[in-house]
Design an enzyme around this catalytic site. Structure first.
Site, short mmCIF file in Angstrom:
data_model
loop_
_atom_site.label_atom_id
_atom_site.label_comp_id
_atom_site.label_asym_id
_atom_site.label_seq_id
_atom_site.Cartn_x
_atom_site.Cartn_y
_atom_site.Cartn_z
N SER A 71 -52.98 30.42 -79.42
CA SER A 71 -53.14 29.12 -80.05
C SER A 71 -54.64 29.16 -80.48
CB SER A 71 -52.44 28.01 -79.61
OG SER A 71 -52.30 26.96 -80.32
N LYS A 112 -50.09 18.98 -93.81
CA LYS A 112 -51.48 18.79 -93.83
C LYS A 112 -52.37 19.50 -92.67
CE LYS A 112 -53.19 14.82 -95.36
NZ LYS A 112 -53.35 13.38 -95.43
#
Length: 180
Positions: free
Chosen positions: A74, A117
Site C-alpha cells: 500500500s 475522489k
C-alpha cells in the site's frame, strides 16, 4: 552511506524517523541514504510527508524492500517509487495500494463520490512520484486503481524498480559506476 530500517506501518513516527535520517545523511555529507523497508502500508498523510522529504533530499535516497518475504504494501509502494534508487530483495512484493478509509479501528465505507475522489487523489500522487523518477506510470497506477501487487521480478521487468539485490552489499556492487 547512512543505513536506516523502516519495518512498521507508515505513521507520523515513521515520517519523523525518515526526516531525521535524511537530515543526518545531509549533515554527515553521506553519499546516499539507504532505507531498508518492510511495511504493510499506513497513513496517506505520513506517506506524503515521507515522499516530500525523500524527493527534496539533497542526498540521494535508496529504498530497498527487504528481507525475503517482506513487502512494500500500500503506502510502501509510494515510498519505493519516490526514491532516487528503488530496489527489492528476492522473494519480496510491492503494491496493492488501493486506498481504504479508516476511522479508529473501523474500516469505513465511503460513498461512491468520496471513494472516487480518494482513489483519484492517490492515483495522481502515484503518477507524480513515478514520473519524477522516470518509472512506469501505468504499472504504478495499476497498484492504486486495481490493487495490483508485483513480485520483485515483475517490478524490475515493468520498470517500477531499478535493481533486484540479495543484500545491501549486492545492491551497492550493482550500482557501482552508475550515476543517480
Amino acid at each position: 552511506v547512512v543505513d536506516n530500517n523502516l519495518d512498521d506501518t507508515i505513521q507520523p513516527i515513521s515520517a519523523e524517523y525518515i526526516s531525521r535520517a535524511v537530515d543526518q545523511a545531509h549533515r554527515s555529507n553521506a553519499q546516499a541514504l539507504l532505507i531498508e523497508m518492510n511495511t504493510p502500508g499506513g497513513l496517506v498523510s505520513s506517506t506524503r510527508d515521507i515522499i516530500e522529504k525523500i524527493t527534496s533530499s539533497p542526498v540521494p535516497v535508496i529504498v530497498y524492500v527487504t528481507p525475503t518475504g517482506g513487502h512494500a504494501g500500500s503506502a510502501g509502494i509510494f515510498i519505493l517509487e519516490s526514491a532516487d534508487v528503488a530496489a527489492m530483495a528476492p522473494g519480496t512484493a510491492a503494491g496493492a495500494a488501493h486506498p481504504v478509509t479508516l476511522i479508529g479501528p473501523v474500516q469505513v465505507k465511503p460513498d461512491d463520490e468520496m471513494k472516487q475522489k480518494i482513489e483519484n487523489d492517490a492515483a495522481a500522487l502515484m503518477r507524480s512520484v513515478t514520473s519524477k523518477r522516470g518509472r512506469n506510470i501505468e504499472a504504478a497506477e495499476s497498484a492504486v486503481r486495481e490493487s495490483k501487487s508485483f513480485t520483485e521480478q515483475e517490478a524490475l521487468t515493468q520498470h517500477l524498480i531499478d535493481y533486484v539485490a540479495t543484500s545491501p552489499e549486492d545492491l551497492f556492487r550493482q550500482m557501482q559506476g552508475k550515476s543517480f
